[in-house]
Design a protein around this motif. Structure first.
Motif, short mmCIF file in Angstrom:
data_model
loop_
_atom_site.label_atom_id
_atom_site.label_comp_id
_atom_site.label_asym_id
_atom_site.label_seq_id
_atom_site.Cartn_x
_atom_site.Cartn_y
_atom_site.Cartn_z
N ILE A 10 0.86 -1.18 0.00
CA ILE A 10 0.00 0.00 0.00
C ILE A 10 0.89 1.23 0.00
O ILE A 10 1.71 1.39 0.89
N PHE A 12 1.25 5.38 0.14
CA PHE A 12 0.51 6.56 0.56
C PHE A 12 1.42 7.78 0.51
O PHE A 12 2.60 7.69 0.78
N TRP A 61 -9.85 11.10 3.80
CA TRP A 61 -8.99 10.07 3.22
C TRP A 61 -9.54 9.68 1.86
O TRP A 61 -10.76 9.56 1.68
N TYR A 62 -8.61 9.49 0.89
CA TYR A 62 -8.95 9.09 -0.48
C TYR A 62 -8.07 7.92 -0.89
O TYR A 62 -6.94 7.79 -0.42
N LYS A 63 -8.59 7.09 -1.78
CA LYS A 63 -7.84 5.95 -2.34
C LYS A 63 -7.74 6.15 -3.85
O LYS A 63 -8.74 6.43 -4.50
N PRO A 70 -8.93 9.64 -7.72
CA PRO A 70 -9.06 9.37 -6.28
C PRO A 70 -10.52 9.14 -5.89
O PRO A 70 -11.41 9.83 -6.36
N ILE A 73 -12.97 8.01 0.66
CA ILE A 73 -13.14 6.92 1.62
C ILE A 73 -13.97 7.39 2.82
O ILE A 73 -15.00 6.82 3.13
N PHE A 92 -12.73 0.20 7.08
CA PHE A 92 -12.00 1.47 6.91
C PHE A 92 -12.46 2.44 8.00
O PHE A 92 -13.61 2.87 8.01
N ASP A 112 -7.11 -3.70 -1.95
CA ASP A 112 -6.78 -2.51 -1.16
C ASP A 112 -5.45 -1.90 -1.58
O ASP A 112 -5.11 -0.79 -1.14
N TYR A 116 -2.93 6.07 -1.06
CA TYR A 116 -3.89 6.66 -0.16
C TYR A 116 -3.49 8.10 0.18
O TYR A 116 -2.33 8.35 0.50
N TYR A 117 -4.45 9.02 0.09
CA TYR A 117 -4.20 10.43 0.35
C TYR A 117 -5.00 10.89 1.56
O TYR A 117 -6.19 10.60 1.69
N CYS A 118 -4.34 11.65 2.39
CA CYS A 118 -4.98 12.31 3.52
C CYS A 118 -5.08 13.79 3.14
O CYS A 118 -4.12 14.36 2.61
#
Length: 120
Positions: A10, A12, A61-63, A70, A73, A92, A112, A116-118
């Motif tokens: 994963i 990020f 949060w984005y995936k 994106p 989430i 999640f 998964d 991943y973006y915050c």
């Protein structure tokens, strides 16, 4: 998306979004660079810390999968808590503290694997 043996990888990275009038360049989102490697079925936690002068902040949060946009989430914060129907809270989840909002993904699936973006 990279898979190593029976583990999933994963990625990020850092992302900061701000459209409120309170955003004056003082807001910051920090995510450690690098990969998180975990086996299917395990739990992974993706760290995200932030700095903001706002008392009414909301973290997201984005995936993002390869060659895709994106996907939202979840959000935690001033405007309430919410999970996208695609990303159920039992898998999640994130708990917002004063300075962080780590994303916890339980019962990992191969699907998964993503970036991943915050965002603040």
């Amino acid at each position: 998306m990279t898979v190593i043996g029976s583990s999933l990888l994963i990625n990020f990275f850092l992302c900061m979004l701000c459209s409120s009038p309170e955003c004056k360049g003082e807001d910051k989102v920090m995510q450690p660079s690098g990969d998180v490697i975990a086996a299917e079925g395990d739990t992974a936690t993706l760290d995200c810390s932030f700095e903001t002068s706002s008392k009414s902040h909301t973290l997201f949060w984005y995936k993002q999968e390869v060659n895709d946009f994106p996907k939202y989430i979840l959000k935690r914060g001033y405007t309430g808590d919410d999970n996208s129907p695609e990303f159920q809270k039992h898998r999640f989840d994130a708990e917002l503290s004063e300075t962080s909002v780590p994303l916890k993904i339980q019962k990992l699936h191969l699907s998964d694997s993503a970036v991943y973006y915050c965002a603040l």
